[in-house]
Design a protein around this motif. Sequence first.
Motif, PDB file in Angstrom:
ATOM      1  N   PRO A 142       0.823  -1.226   0.000  1.00  0.00           N
ATOM      2  CA  PRO A 142       0.000   0.000   0.000  1.00  0.00           C
ATOM      3  C   PRO A 142       0.850   1.267   0.000  1.00  0.00           C
ATOM      4  O   PRO A 142       0.420   2.296  -0.537  1.00  0.00           O
ATOM      5  N   ILE A 143       2.050   1.191   0.579  1.00  0.00           N
ATOM      6  CA  ILE A 143       2.907   2.386   0.622  1.00  0.00           C
ATOM      7  C   ILE A 143       3.289   2.785  -0.800  1.00  0.00           C
ATOM      8  O   ILE A 143       3.389   3.953  -1.138  1.00  0.00           O
ATOM      9  N   ARG A 144       3.480   1.762  -1.635  1.00  0.00           N
ATOM     10  CA  ARG A 144       3.889   2.021  -3.015  1.00  0.00           C
ATOM     11  C   ARG A 144       2.692   2.392  -3.902  1.00  0.00           C
ATOM     12  O   ARG A 144       2.770   3.307  -4.705  1.00  0.00           O
ATOM     13  N   PRO A 147      -0.323   5.458  -1.323  1.00  0.00           N
ATOM     14  CA  PRO A 147       0.036   6.297  -0.172  1.00  0.00           C
ATOM     15  C   PRO A 147      -1.006   7.378   0.088  1.00  0.00           C
ATOM     16  O   PRO A 147      -1.226   7.767   1.232  1.00  0.00           O
ATOM     17  N   ALA A 150      -3.491   5.694   2.232  1.00  0.00           N
ATOM     18  CA  ALA A 150      -2.934   5.297   3.526  1.00  0.00           C
ATOM     19  C   ALA A 150      -2.737   6.503   4.442  1.00  0.00           C
ATOM     20  O   ALA A 150      -2.644   6.361   5.658  1.00  0.00           O
ATOM     21  N   ARG A 151      -2.682   7.698   3.851  1.00  0.00           N
ATOM     22  CA  ARG A 151      -2.547   8.903   4.686  1.00  0.00           C
ATOM     23  C   ARG A 151      -3.883   9.272   5.333  1.00  0.00           C
ATOM     24  O   ARG A 151      -3.929  10.139   6.186  1.00  0.00           O
ATOM     25  N   LYS A 153      -6.660   8.604   7.827  1.00  0.00           N
ATOM     26  CA  LYS A 153      -6.801   7.848   9.072  1.00  0.00           C
ATOM     27  C   LYS A 153      -8.041   6.954   9.063  1.00  0.00           C
ATOM     28  O   LYS A 153      -8.005   5.841   9.578  1.00  0.00           O
ATOM     29  N   ARG A 156      -7.279   3.873   7.069  1.00  0.00           N
ATOM     30  CA  ARG A 156      -6.375   2.993   7.824  1.00  0.00           C
ATOM     31  C   ARG A 156      -7.128   2.279   8.944  1.00  0.00           C
ATOM     32  O   ARG A 156      -6.936   1.102   9.184  1.00  0.00           O
ATOM     33  N   SER A 159      -9.146  -0.499   7.620  1.00  0.00           N
ATOM     34  CA  SER A 159      -8.267  -1.567   7.147  1.00  0.00           C
ATOM     35  C   SER A 159      -7.718  -2.371   8.322  1.00  0.00           C
ATOM     36  O   SER A 159      -7.626  -3.592   8.263  1.00  0.00           O
TER      37      SER A 159
ATOM     38  N   SER B  40       2.444  -5.769   5.124  1.00  0.00           N
ATOM     39  CA  SER B  40       2.587  -4.490   4.427  1.00  0.00           C
ATOM     40  C   SER B  40       1.630  -3.455   5.020  1.00  0.00           C
ATOM     41  O   SER B  40       1.933  -2.265   5.075  1.00  0.00           O
ATOM     42  N   LEU B  41       0.482  -3.940   5.477  1.00  0.00           N
ATOM     43  CA  LEU B  41      -0.502  -3.032   6.083  1.00  0.00           C
ATOM     44  C   LEU B  41       0.021  -2.471   7.400  1.00  0.00           C
ATOM     45  O   LEU B  41      -0.174  -1.291   7.717  1.00  0.00           O
ATOM     46  N   ALA B  44       2.643   0.114   6.748  1.00  0.00           N
ATOM     47  CA  ALA B  44       1.973   1.353   6.332  1.00  0.00           C
ATOM     48  C   ALA B  44       1.433   2.102   7.554  1.00  0.00           C
ATOM     49  O   ALA B  44       1.582   3.324   7.660  1.00  0.00           O
ATOM     50  N   GLU B  45       0.837   1.355   8.473  1.00  0.00           N
ATOM     51  CA  GLU B  45       0.289   1.978   9.685  1.00  0.00           C
ATOM     52  C   GLU B  45       1.405   2.692  10.463  1.00  0.00           C
ATOM     53  O   GLU B  45       1.234   3.822  10.928  1.00  0.00           O
ATOM     54  N   PHE B  48       2.698   5.892   8.418  1.00  0.00           N
ATOM     55  CA  PHE B  48       1.774   7.025   8.356  1.00  0.00           C
ATOM     56  C   PHE B  48       1.378   7.532   9.747  1.00  0.00           C
ATOM     57  O   PHE B  48       0.964   8.676   9.887  1.00  0.00           O
ATOM     58  N   GLU B  51       4.193   9.918  10.324  1.00  0.00           N
ATOM     59  CA  GLU B  51       3.925  11.158   9.572  1.00  0.00           C
ATOM     60  C   GLU B  51       3.040  12.092  10.379  1.00  0.00           C
ATOM     61  O   GLU B  51       3.282  13.291  10.442  1.00  0.00           O
ATOM     62  N   GLU B  52       2.001  11.486  10.992  1.00  0.00           N
ATOM     63  CA  GLU B  52       1.049  12.322  11.727  1.00  0.00           C
ATOM     64  C   GLU B  52       1.657  12.913  12.995  1.00  0.00           C
ATOM     65  O   GLU B  52       1.494  14.097  13.272  1.00  0.00           O
ATOM     66  N   PRO B  60       6.872   8.152  -0.524  1.00  0.00           N
ATOM     67  CA  PRO B  60       6.327   6.794  -0.506  1.00  0.00           C
ATOM     68  C   PRO B  60       7.221   5.777  -1.214  1.00  0.00           C
ATOM     69  O   PRO B  60       7.417   4.661  -0.721  1.00  0.00           O
ATOM     70  N   GLU B  61       7.775   6.181  -2.369  1.00  0.00           N
ATOM     71  CA  GLU B  61       8.606   5.245  -3.137  1.00  0.00           C
ATOM     72  C   GLU B  61       9.823   4.814  -2.314  1.00  0.00           C
ATOM     73  O   GLU B  61      10.148   3.640  -2.222  1.00  0.00           O
ATOM     74  N   ALA B  64       8.824   2.643   0.677  1.00  0.00           N
ATOM     75  CA  ALA B  64       8.514   1.271   0.278  1.00  0.00           C
ATOM     76  C   ALA B  64       9.799   0.476   0.041  1.00  0.00           C
ATOM     77  O   ALA B  64       9.827  -0.737   0.206  1.00  0.00           O
TER      78      ALA B  64
END
Lengths: 329, 92
Positions: A142-144, A147, A150-151, A153, A156, A159, B40-41, B44-45, B48, B51-52, B60-61, B64
Amino acid sequence: MNGREHHGFILAAAIIPFIGVAVAIVLLWNKLVGWSDMVALVIMYSIAILGISAGYHRLLAHRSFQTNRAIKVFLVWAGTIAGQGPALIWTAHHRRHHRVADKPGDPHSPYLDDEPGWRGALKGLWHSHMGWLFDKDLTSDPIRYCPDLARDKDIRFASNHFVGIVVGGIVFPGFIGLAITQTWQGFLTAVLWGGLVRFFLANHVTYAVNSVGHYFGRRRFDTPDESRNVAWLAIPSFGEAWHNNHHAFPKAAFHGFYWWEVDLTAIFIRGLETVGLAREVVRIPKDRIRARADGLSRVGGGRAAPSAPPKPLAERHKVSTSGGVADVE
Amino acid sequence: MNLITVEEVEALIKREMRGKRTKDVVIDDTAVLRDLGLSSLQVAEIIFSLEETHGVEFDPEQAANARTLGDLIALGNAALSEKDKVADGTAR
């Protein structure tokens, strides 16, 4: 969810609803099914399919319209209820599918090409329908791939609470049954029909878009993949089966391009727009559709449309889903 | 500047694993993300959430492609110092 739990979930999602259908049939024989169960089935089926079609697919994966937070959360939860995977994983796989549709790296192309002839064709169809879900090595990060989603909330959260929401979606129709019949038996049969039978039907309809929708049906547009429009599947899939239209114009909010191409999700989105709850709805001008379709009609479209890439199935090499590196063409 | 620390990310990883982490895995700069058993989830959690809390955006690239925990933290801190430079007006 780790790899083992993931595999367990996929297996459970394939088997338990199927047992549900079998049990439902036995109960039907004993006349233990009433209209309350059918109400629960129709309501939950509509929620799940709309969640996948309008929510996961058109709102999230393709951003074909914008809406407010409440509608977004409703659609994401509705899609989660369908049990086809967490929103971020589903959309990551789907965006990857569009990038390399029917080419190496596509998570669910029916053109697996293990062997020529009927056996190979059936294997490919099975792979694109459900088989790909069992591939432990297949991950779309998902990051790739998403994104942007995924940003968010809310996305997420849904999910990360996938299993809980799915289970909630199976139990919830019981309360519809309870409200109508005022009996616990009504609760249980509604869980069966609105929960498990619905799970089974809705998932196979979505899976069929991936398998049948890349195999049988008419082609209007010369897309670089095998996507096809499947009229009979358009009604149960709420418009998702106009799949060749969708691959030709992935960002379009409406997948049916003419009045006879029934697209219930488009009616839903148009409804939201009318009451001011949807904006920036992506529409494709009719002349662009016609111009694009002209390209294929010159060489003959429809059911007998030539394959693209124009290569007989039997001559293709095995397509791997693990790497993104092309090993055919 | 409020930099991202290994301890902070370790706490996030533990929260994601909910105590299911195998005991022999050491979480430090050199820990390979894949070997930690995170999906992967879950990765991601973690990214991000960082980030917050830090008000910064990872590329992101590059995120990853991060292999170890150290790679990921370095990526976040590089973005953080870039953000600070902009705030100070010292960015080129």
